[in-house]
Design a protein around this motif. Structure first.
Motif, PDB file in Angstrom:
ATOM      1  N   GLY A  87       0.792  -1.221   0.000  1.00 19.64           N
ATOM      2  CA  GLY A  87       0.000   0.000   0.000  1.00 19.64           C
ATOM      3  C   GLY A  87       0.823   1.268   0.000  1.00 19.64           C
ATOM      4  O   GLY A  87       0.316   2.351  -0.265  1.00 19.64           O
ATOM      5  N   ILE A  88       2.115   1.137   0.315  1.00 21.61           N
ATOM      6  CA  ILE A  88       2.996   2.296   0.398  1.00 21.61           C
ATOM      7  C   ILE A  88       4.282   1.999  -0.358  1.00 21.61           C
ATOM      8  O   ILE A  88       4.857   0.916  -0.225  1.00 21.61           O
ATOM      9  CB  ILE A  88       3.320   2.636   1.865  1.00 21.61           C
ATOM     10  N   ASP A  89       4.733   2.965  -1.158  1.00 24.79           N
ATOM     11  CA  ASP A  89       6.026   2.845  -1.820  1.00 24.79           C
ATOM     12  C   ASP A  89       7.071   3.512  -0.935  1.00 24.79           C
ATOM     13  O   ASP A  89       7.031   4.736  -0.747  1.00 24.79           O
ATOM     14  CB  ASP A  89       5.992   3.541  -3.185  1.00 24.79           C
ATOM     15  N   PRO A  90       7.995   2.742  -0.354  1.00 24.76           N
ATOM     16  CA  PRO A  90       9.007   3.336   0.528  1.00 24.76           C
ATOM     17  C   PRO A  90       9.872   4.341  -0.215  1.00 24.76           C
ATOM     18  O   PRO A  90       9.972   4.302  -1.446  1.00 24.76           O
ATOM     19  CB  PRO A  90       9.832   2.125   0.977  1.00 24.76           C
ATOM     20  N   PRO A  91      10.515   5.272   0.532  1.00 28.29           N
ATOM     21  CA  PRO A  91      11.407   6.222  -0.125  1.00 28.29           C
ATOM     22  C   PRO A  91      12.576   5.505  -0.779  1.00 28.29           C
ATOM     23  O   PRO A  91      12.999   4.444  -0.330  1.00 28.29           O
ATOM     24  CB  PRO A  91      11.869   7.126   1.024  1.00 28.29           C
ATOM     25  N   GLY A  92      13.093   6.086  -1.850  1.00 28.40           N
ATOM     26  CA  GLY A  92      14.237   5.508  -2.531  1.00 28.40           C
ATOM     27  C   GLY A  92      15.510   5.715  -1.744  1.00 28.40           C
ATOM     28  O   GLY A  92      15.528   6.342  -0.682  1.00 28.40           O
ATOM     29  N   THR A  93      16.589   5.201  -2.279  1.00 26.09           N
ATOM     30  CA  THR A  93      17.857   5.280  -1.564  1.00 26.09           C
ATOM     31  C   THR A  93      18.468   6.677  -1.628  1.00 26.09           C
ATOM     32  O   THR A  93      19.364   6.995  -0.859  1.00 26.09           O
ATOM     33  CB  THR A  93      18.855   4.271  -2.155  1.00 26.09           C
ATOM     34  N   ARG A  94      18.004   7.520  -2.526  1.00 28.46           N
ATOM     35  CA  ARG A  94      18.601   8.847  -2.671  1.00 28.46           C
ATOM     36  C   ARG A  94      17.841   9.904  -1.871  1.00 28.46           C
ATOM     37  O   ARG A  94      18.419  10.638  -1.084  1.00 28.46           O
ATOM     38  CB  ARG A  94      18.630   9.248  -4.146  1.00 28.46           C
ATOM     39  N   HIS A  95      16.544  10.029  -2.112  1.00 29.23           N
ATOM     40  CA  HIS A  95      15.778  11.072  -1.435  1.00 29.23           C
ATOM     41  C   HIS A  95      14.293  10.816  -1.641  1.00 29.23           C
ATOM     42  O   HIS A  95      13.901   9.899  -2.354  1.00 29.23           O
ATOM     43  CB  HIS A  95      16.145  12.462  -1.986  1.00 29.23           C
ATOM     44  N   GLY A  96      13.485  11.682  -1.028  1.00 28.11           N
ATOM     45  CA  GLY A  96      12.048  11.615  -1.249  1.00 28.11           C
ATOM     46  C   GLY A  96      11.313  10.873  -0.153  1.00 28.11           C
ATOM     47  O   GLY A  96      11.827   9.903   0.404  1.00 28.11           O
ATOM     48  N   PRO A  97      10.104  11.330   0.156  1.00 22.29           N
ATOM     49  CA  PRO A  97       9.283  10.653   1.164  1.00 22.29           C
ATOM     50  C   PRO A  97       8.614   9.415   0.583  1.00 22.29           C
ATOM     51  O   PRO A  97       8.644   9.182  -0.626  1.00 22.29           O
ATOM     52  CB  PRO A  97       8.248  11.724   1.512  1.00 22.29           C
ATOM     53  N   ALA A  98       8.000   8.643   1.454  1.00 22.77           N
ATOM     54  CA  ALA A  98       7.203   7.504   0.990  1.00 22.77           C
ATOM     55  C   ALA A  98       5.959   8.024   0.271  1.00 22.77           C
ATOM     56  O   ALA A  98       5.486   9.136   0.528  1.00 22.77           O
ATOM     57  CB  ALA A  98       6.809   6.640   2.176  1.00 22.77           C
ATOM     58  N   ASN A  99       5.423   7.220  -0.624  1.00 20.44           N
ATOM     59  CA  ASN A  99       4.221   7.589  -1.362  1.00 20.44           C
ATOM     60  C   ASN A  99       3.120   6.567  -1.139  1.00 20.44           C
ATOM     61  O   ASN A  99       3.368   5.356  -1.215  1.00 20.44           O
ATOM     62  CB  ASN A  99       4.521   7.667  -2.862  1.00 20.44           C
ATOM     63  N   LEU A 100       1.916   7.045  -0.864  1.00 20.19           N
ATOM     64  CA  LEU A 100       0.760   6.159  -0.835  1.00 20.19           C
ATOM     65  C   LEU A 100       0.408   5.797  -2.274  1.00 20.19           C
ATOM     66  O   LEU A 100       0.429   6.642  -3.157  1.00 20.19           O
ATOM     67  CB  LEU A 100      -0.430   6.845  -0.175  1.00 20.19           C
ATOM     68  N   ASN A 101       0.097   4.533  -2.512  1.00 18.29           N
ATOM     69  CA  ASN A 101      -0.308   4.132  -3.850  1.00 18.29           C
ATOM     70  C   ASN A 101      -1.768   3.689  -3.855  1.00 18.29           C
ATOM     71  O   ASN A 101      -2.484   3.866  -2.876  1.00 18.29           O
ATOM     72  CB  ASN A 101       0.638   3.060  -4.401  1.00 18.29           C
ATOM     73  N   ALA A 102      -2.196   3.079  -4.957  1.00 15.12           N
ATOM     74  CA  ALA A 102      -3.610   2.751  -5.118  1.00 15.12           C
ATOM     75  C   ALA A 102      -4.105   1.701  -4.133  1.00 15.12           C
ATOM     76  O   ALA A 102      -5.318   1.561  -3.932  1.00 15.12           O
ATOM     77  CB  ALA A 102      -3.864   2.273  -6.546  1.00 15.12           C
TER      78      ALA A 102
END
Length: 248
Positions: A87-102
Motif C-alpha cells: 500500500g505504500i512505496d518506501p522512499p528511494g535510496t537517494r531522497h524523497g518521502p514515501a508515497n501512498l499508492n492505489a
C-alpha cells in the motif's frame, strides 16, 4: 526473483502481446507470411480484449467477489490483524518521502479495525527491495499508522519478506513465538485469494479482511474503448491467478 518478474511480465497482456508481435516479426522474416499474420492478429486481439473495462472488471470480480467488504465494527475479533505490504512505496535510496499508492486502503482499514476494537495488535509485513528502497514497507507503514493514532506498542513489524509466500512464512514464525494462531488478514480484495492460501498453508486460522475492491459492473459506451487502466487491472488479476495456481 528475476525469473518470477520475467514470468509476470510475460503473463501480463502487454507482455504476451509483445511476445506474439515479436514472433510475428520473426515469422515474417522467415517468409512464413500466413503464420506471421496469425500471430500479429492474436497479439492485437489479446491486447485489445484486456484493454476493455467490462472484460477487465469481470476478471477482477472473479477474484474479489468471494471477499466482500466488512465495516470495521462488523468484522470478527482476533488477537492480531496482519497487514500486508503493497500500500505504500518506501522512499528511494537517494531522497524523497514515501508515497501512498492505489492499494493504500489496506493501511487505513487496519487502523479502523484497531480503533473498532476488533484486534489488539497490527502486524505489518513487508521488506525492502535491495538497492531500491531505503527502508522497509513495514517500517514506513508503521509511521502512517502512528499518524492515524495507533499506539506504537500495538504495532509489530516483519521486515524481511519480499513476496506473498515470504509474508506468510515469516509472519507465521513471529506469531508462533507469541502463541497466536488466529488472525485477520488485511490486504486488497484482488490479492486476497492468493494471500489467504499462503497463510492457511502455514497452519493459521485466517479470517479475510479485504479492502480496496476494484471491480464494478456498470459501464457506459465509452468503457468499450481501449483503456490503459483496464489493461493494468487485467494484468494484475492475471498475475494473482498465476500466483495462486503456482503457489507463489
Amino acid at each position: 526473483m528475476w525469473i518470477d518478474k520475467l514470468a509476470i511480465a510475460l503473463l501480463a497482456p502487454l507482455g504476451t502481446s509483445l511476445a506474439l508481435a515479436a514472433v510475428a516479426l520473426l515469422l515474417a522474416a522467415a517468409r512464413r507470411r500466413r503464420l506471421a499474420g496469425l500471430a500479429g492478429v492474436l497479439a492485437f486481439a489479446w491486447l485489445f480484449t484486456w484493454s476493455l473495462a467490462p472484460v477487465s472488471h469481470a476478471l477482477r470480480g472473479m477474484l474479489e467477489d468471494d471477499y466482500p467488504y466488512r465495516a470495521p465494527l462488523d468484522a470478527p475479533r482476533a488477537p492480531v490483524a496482519v497487514v500486508l505490504g503493497g500500500g505504500i512505496d518506501p522512499p528511494g535510496t537517494r531522497h524523497g518521502p514515501a508515497n501512498l499508492n492505489a492499494a493504500a486502503d489496506r493501511v487505513l482499514y487496519a487502523a479502523e479495525l484497531y480503533h473498532a476494537g476488533r484486534v489488539a495488535r497490527l502486524l505489518l509485513s513487508g521488506g525492502a527491495s535491495p538497492g531500491l528502497s531505503a527502508r522497509s514497507e513495514a517500517a514506513v507503514t508503521r509511521e502512517l499508522l502512528l499518524a492515524l493514532a495507533v499506539p506504537a506498542d500495538a504495532i509489530l513489524l516483519e521486515e524481511e519478506s519480499r513476496n506473498t509466500r515470504q509474508n506468510a512464512a515469516f509472519t507465521a514464525r513471529l506469531l508462533r513465538e507469541r502463541g497466536i494462531d488466529r488472525i485477520l488478514l488485511v490486504t486488497s480484495a484482488l490479492h486476497m485469494r492468493r494471500a489467504l492460501a499462503r497463510f492457511e498453508a502455514q497452519g493459521l486460522d485466517v479470517i479475510p479482511a479485504a479492502t480496496d475492491h476494484e471491480a464494478r459492473d456498470r459501464f457506459t459506451a465509452v468503457d468499450w474503448l481501449p483503456d490503459a487502466e483496464a489493461l493494468d487491472g487485467a494484468g494484475r488479476a492475471l498475475k494473482e491467478i498465476a500466483g495462486y495456481r503456482t503457489g507463489r
